[in-house]
Structures are given as structure tokens and as C-alpha cells.
Design an enzyme around this catalytic site. Structure first.
Site, PDB file in Angstrom:
ATOM      1  N   GLU A 158      54.456  36.408  36.823  1.00  0.00           N
ATOM      2  CA  GLU A 158      54.002  37.127  35.631  1.00  0.00           C
ATOM      3  C   GLU A 158      55.007  37.080  34.485  1.00  0.00           C
ATOM      4  O   GLU A 158      54.641  37.355  33.341  1.00  0.00           O
ATOM      5  CB  GLU A 158      53.682  38.584  35.997  1.00  0.00           C
ATOM      6  N   ASP A 173      40.588  39.630  39.844  1.00  0.00           N
ATOM      7  CA  ASP A 173      39.603  39.784  40.919  1.00  0.00           C
ATOM      8  C   ASP A 173      38.755  41.014  40.649  1.00  0.00           C
ATOM      9  O   ASP A 173      39.005  41.759  39.700  1.00  0.00           O
ATOM     10  CB  ASP A 173      40.297  39.888  42.285  1.00  0.00           C
TER      11      ASP A 173
END
Length: 230
Positions: free
Chosen positions: A11, A198
Site C-alpha cells: 500500500e 472485495d
């Protein structure tokens, strides 16, 4: 100076690649990269996963670097049917969904003896982030709503339903509320930025690895544009 926290190497790695004039300090097993990003003085750091790591990281940014604001970037599971994989959620507020002191008369999610259920994000940071995201990620939608955090990867439909019913959350992850908690106690503005990887249901364990890279790409583009506007 702006503090930028990501939970995982993935990230923050691409953000670090875009930095100039970098100095590195290691503290509490975290590497703090101080430099400039899009002309903005920043400290970029991987906190590690979970609420304790995240809160410690935020406190070090505040104590050691005296940051003016904290941005937490990363990925999350969607809790709202309108929010698709790849879309961006900007926090209006955030809370710890696994805090439960109901037996003492507190609503689920509220930390005992604190004067707030959730931690309010900075409205100015959110407005700048929204405009930045709409420019650099025109192919995805941007949502503003509640982010809920807990030390759990949510991949169960029943748990997702519980989170939606109790908190009306837009997305769920494992660090944002802890960073918000630390920022709140120190009176430091913050914003949680989440790209959806997700659906936080039975498909999550399949979707997550597939869409993680794309979600991170959207976050990095947003961060670079955001810094250029501050």
C-alpha cells in the site's frame, strides 16, 4: 507536514517511489520515510496490520514529526451494494466495530468513558480528496461514508449483515478507526481513504488477491493528486 500511513508494504511502496529528498528513521519496527511528495512535505510509513500497530504508528507520527494531518490509505471490503470493487470510500467518520461494552450500557462500537461513538474525519481533507479522485480516477465512483474497523478480515455474509445493520458502514478494514482514535485524542485532523478490494462476504478470499493491485493503483494516483492540492 502530512503523515501517510498504509498497513502493508504493497500500500505504500509505490508512494515511496514517487518521493524526493528522503530520510529514513526506524522506530517500533516501522520505517518512517520523510521527504516530499508532489511538492508536499510528508512522512510515509507502513504501520503493519491491525489496530494496535496502526494506533502506535499514528502516535509516533504525531510525537516525532508533529504532523499537521494524517491520511490513512489502503484497501477495504465493501459493505454497501452500490460500492463496487475498485471504487473509493472517503471517511465521514469511523468506529471500532469489535468494541463491545454493551453490558455497561454503551452502544456497540463505543469505547467506554469516551464522549463519542465514532471519530469524525476532517471535512476539508475529504473535499480535496474527492476532487482529486474524480480527476485522476474517472473510471471509478467516489463515496463518502462511515468506515468501520476491527481486528478481523470480514469474509462472512452473516458478519457483513451485522456490520451493516449496526453501523451503516460503507466499508470495513482493520486500521482506520485506530488511527482516527489516536488522531482524535491528539486533536490532529485525519482522513481514511479506502479502495475497495472485495465485497466482505463469502467471495472475499477469492476477490481480494485478484483486485488488490488495482485498488492500490487507484489509491496511489489519488494520493499524488491530493498532495499536489494541499
Amino acid at each position: 507536514m502530512l503523515g501517510i500511513i498504509g498497513a502493508m508494504d504493497e500500500e505504500v511502496a509505490k508512494v515511496k517511489e514517487q518521493m524526493q529528498n528522503v530520510d529514513v528513521m526506524t522506530k517500533a519496527a516501522m520505517e518512517f520515510f520523510k521527504g516530499t511528495l508532489s511538492g508536499q512535505p510528508v512522512v510515509v510509513v507502513r504501520s503493519g496490520i491491525g489496530k494496535v500497530n496502526a494506533a502506535m504508528c499514528a502516535q509516533i507520527l504525531i510525537d516525532e514529526y508533529h504532523v499537521d494531518a494524517i491520511i490513512n490509505t489502503g484497501i477495504a471490503g465493501s459493505l454497501n451494494a452500490s460500492i463496487d470493487i475498485g471504487d473509493i470510500v472517503l471517511s465521514t467518520d469511523t468506529l471500532e466495530h469489535d468494541m463491545d461494552a454493551v453490558a455497561f450500557g454503551y452502544p456497540v462500537g463505543q469505547i467506554p468513558r469516551m464522549d463519542t461513538l465514532s471519530f469524525e474525519a476532517d471535512a476539508k481533507l475529504r473535499a480535496v480528496a474527492k476532487a482529486a479522485c474524480e480527476k485522476v480516477n474517472p473510471e471509478v465512483k467516489v463515496f463518502e461514508g462511515r468506515v468501520v474497523s476491527g481486528d478481523q478480515f470480514i469474509s462472512d455474509k452473516a458478519k457483513k449483515k451485522w456490520l451493516v445493520e449496526n453501523f451503516a458502514g460503507y466499508c470495513t478494514e482493520m486500521e482506520g478507526a485506530a488511527i482516527a482514535h489516536a488522531a482524535y485524542l491528539n486533536n490532529v485532523p485525519f482522513l481514511i481513504i479506502r479502495a475497495i478490494s472485495d465485497k466482505a462476504d463469502d467471495s472475499a478470499s477469492v476477490d481480494y488477491p485478484t483486485f488488490e493491485a488495482k485498488a492500490i493503483e487507484h489509491s496511489v494516483k489519488l494520493l499524488l493528486e491530493l498532495c499536489s492540492r494541499l
